[in-house]
Design a protein around this motif. Structure first.
Motif, PDB file in Angstrom:
ATOM      1  N   ALA A 355       0.838  -1.218   0.000  1.00 62.78           N
ATOM      2  CA  ALA A 355       0.000   0.000   0.000  1.00 62.78           C
ATOM      3  C   ALA A 355       0.863   1.254   0.000  1.00 62.78           C
ATOM      4  CB  ALA A 355      -0.933  -0.013   1.211  1.00 62.78           C
ATOM      5  N   ASN A 356       1.938   1.238   0.803  1.00 61.14           N
ATOM      6  CA  ASN A 356       2.836   2.395   0.853  1.00 61.14           C
ATOM      7  C   ASN A 356       3.537   2.611  -0.489  1.00 61.14           C
ATOM      8  OD1 ASN A 356       2.206   2.852   3.553  1.00 61.14           O
ATOM      9  ND2 ASN A 356       3.908   1.557   4.310  1.00 61.14           N
ATOM     10  N   ALA A 357       3.974   1.523  -1.128  1.00 59.87           N
ATOM     11  CA  ALA A 357       4.641   1.655  -2.419  1.00 59.87           C
ATOM     12  C   ALA A 357       3.684   2.192  -3.475  1.00 59.87           C
ATOM     13  CB  ALA A 357       5.201   0.291  -2.838  1.00 59.87           C
ATOM     14  N   PHE A 358       2.449   1.741  -3.466  1.00 62.23           N
ATOM     15  CA  PHE A 358       1.467   2.235  -4.434  1.00 62.23           C
ATOM     16  C   PHE A 358       1.201   3.724  -4.228  1.00 62.23           C
ATOM     17  CE2 PHE A 358      -2.939   3.052  -5.624  1.00 62.23           C
ATOM     18  CZ  PHE A 358      -2.895   2.702  -6.972  1.00 62.23           C
ATOM     19  N   LYS A 360       3.263   6.003  -2.950  1.00 64.03           N
ATOM     20  CA  LYS A 360       4.434   6.769  -3.417  1.00 64.03           C
ATOM     21  C   LYS A 360       4.443   6.877  -4.938  1.00 64.03           C
ATOM     22  CE  LYS A 360       7.419   5.742   0.527  1.00 64.03           C
ATOM     23  NZ  LYS A 360       8.681   5.122   0.983  1.00 64.03           N
ATOM     24  N   LYS A 361       4.118   5.803  -5.586  1.00 66.00           N
ATOM     25  CA  LYS A 361       4.123   5.803  -7.073  1.00 66.00           C
ATOM     26  C   LYS A 361       3.066   6.745  -7.625  1.00 66.00           C
ATOM     27  CE  LYS A 361       3.972   2.711 -11.011  1.00 66.00           C
ATOM     28  NZ  LYS A 361       3.845   1.305 -11.486  1.00 66.00           N
ATOM     29  N   GLN A 362       1.852   6.702  -7.051  1.00 64.38           N
ATOM     30  CA  GLN A 362       0.782   7.584  -7.513  1.00 64.38           C
ATOM     31  C   GLN A 362       1.090   9.042  -7.263  1.00 64.38           C
ATOM     32  OE1 GLN A 362      -0.694   5.196  -9.515  1.00 64.38           O
ATOM     33  NE2 GLN A 362      -2.448   6.513  -9.123  1.00 64.38           N
ATOM     34  N   LYS A 363       1.719   9.302  -6.153  1.00 66.30           N
ATOM     35  CA  LYS A 363       2.086  10.670  -5.805  1.00 66.30           C
ATOM     36  C   LYS A 363       3.123  11.215  -6.762  1.00 66.30           C
ATOM     37  CE  LYS A 363       3.514  13.578  -1.896  1.00 66.30           C
ATOM     38  NZ  LYS A 363       3.929  13.590  -0.477  1.00 66.30           N
ATOM     39  N   GLY A 364       4.040  10.391  -7.168  1.00 72.30           N
ATOM     40  CA  GLY A 364       5.060  10.805  -8.135  1.00 72.30           C
ATOM     41  C   GLY A 364       4.449  11.120  -9.486  1.00 72.30           C
ATOM     42  N   VAL A 365       3.422  10.364  -9.871  1.00 76.77           N
ATOM     43  CA  VAL A 365       2.770  10.619 -11.178  1.00 76.77           C
ATOM     44  C   VAL A 365       2.089  11.970 -11.198  1.00 76.77           C
ATOM     45  CG1 VAL A 365       0.922   9.835 -12.724  1.00 76.77           C
ATOM     46  CG2 VAL A 365       2.505   8.164 -11.685  1.00 76.77           C
TER      47      VAL A 365
END
Length: 366
Positions: A355-358, A360-365
């Motif tokens: 959940a944390n990795a997802f 971070k990835k969405q926030k970067g997008v």
């Protein structure tokens, strides 16, 4: 020492034969001697056959020895793989493929020796074939030159005929003006009058034309004859150039074909001789009674089969038992609460990390 060598040639197990009677050793020594001398005959036949191909003694001997060793290995394998059975029919079925192979080997071995035995007769057949080929070669080459030579010959004949026709015409004119002068024809007046002079001039003109025609046609005839001589020389050179090919027509295939043109009965008997030699070890093993060597070999093979079957059964039992034990162990572990709590804790941690990795990835997008 010699007996041990022949026993080795037979492919028999020397360790088993050491515990057998001298008669058994003698039997297998005889089989091995047959195998050995068959290989020797094969080496001789192969060397001769290869000599006709390479025309080099050392090369033929080298490859002939290799061929002999190959036949030795095949025969030794054939004899050593025939096992005595309790039923003759089973033994014969077992030996059938080996007998077929022995027949093929006998054919291969006998053919070169047949060519050596009937060498003089084969040379006579080859000589006749070479003579026929020489005549046929000359006829074929003549087809390339004959038309041109015939055309030049016909042209020379035409030129000579032209001269002959011209000479006939000049002779007729000569007779005409002579007859005029003598009063036998024409005006029938004796003497050299105007008519005589006219006919004489005509004759002289034709005579000059004849002399010129002779010179011109003689040059043409000489040129044509030189051309004909050149064509004849080219034809002879071509014949001489192709003759070595015909003279060298005595290779292996030519000799085999020449052998086939000879009476078949002598060759057939030689083939039967080598067939008997090649199949004699197999026939000897088929006809010989079951001896001590065969019984001991069968006993060892049976013991080995029993041991292998036992080992396989034990491995199967071991695998089945281990599988049952593992199933019971994992069934007991599956019911422990402690293991359930531990795996639940690990799964919770894994889901949190995902959940944390997802996130971070969405926030970067964005």
């Amino acid at each position: 020492m010699l007996q041990r060598f022949f026993i080795f040639c037979s492919g028999a197990d020397t360790a088993i034969l050491e515990d057998c009677s001298p008669g058994e050793n003698t039997k297998y020594a005889g089989i091995g001697a047959t195998v050995f001398f068959t290989a020797v005959m094969a080496a001789i036949a192969g060397s001769y056959a290869l000599y006709t191909v390479f025309d080099n003694l050392f090369t033929a001997i080298f490859f002939g020895l290799i061929w002999g060793l190959l036949i030795f290995n095949l025969d030794r394998f054939i004899v050593s793989t025939i096992k005595k059975r309790d039923n003759f029919f089973d033994e014969f079925l077992q030996a059938t493929p080996r007998i077929a192979l022995a027949i093929i080997i006998a054919i291969v071995i006998s053919k070169p020796l047949e060519m050596k035995i009937f060498e003089k007769e084969i040379n006579q057949v080859l000589l006749e074939e070479k003579n026929d080929m020489t005549l046929a070669n000359k006829d074929q080459l003549a087809l390339q030159y004959t038309p041109a030579i015939d055309a030049l010959t016909a042209e020379n004949e035409a030129l000579k005929q032209e001269i002959a026709d011209k000479e006939t015409s000049v002779n007729e004119l000569y007779e005409t003006y002579i007859a005029e002068a003598e009063g036998r024809a024409g005006t029938e007046l004796l003497g050299k009058g105007p008519v005589y002079k006219e006919k004489r001039e005509k004759h002289d003109a034709e005579l000059a034309a004849l002399q010129e025609l002779r010179i011109t046609n003689a040059e043409k005839i000489e040129t044509n004859e030189a051309q004909m001589a050149l064509l004849a020389k080219e034809y002879q050179d071509k014949v001489a150039e192709t003759q070595p090919v015909i003279d060298g027509f005595d290779g292996l295939m030519a000799r085999v074909n020449a052998l086939d043109k000879l009476p078949w009965l002598p060759s057939f008997f030689i083939f039967l001789l080598f067939l008997a030699i090649e199949t004699s070890p197999i026939i000897a093993k088929l006809l010989s009674p079951k001896g001590a060597y065969d019984l001991k070999l069968e006993e060892e093979e049976s013991a080995l089969k029993s041991w292998v079957a036992q080992q396989k059964t034990q491995r199967d039992v071991l695998v089945t038992t281990d599988r049952d034990v593992n199933n019971r162990v994992y069934a007991d572990i599956a019911e422990e609460q402690e293991l359930y709590d531990y795996k639940r804790k690990i799964a919770r941690s894994l889901l949190q990390d995902q959940a944390n990795a997802f996130y971070k990835k969405q926030k970067g997008v964005l």
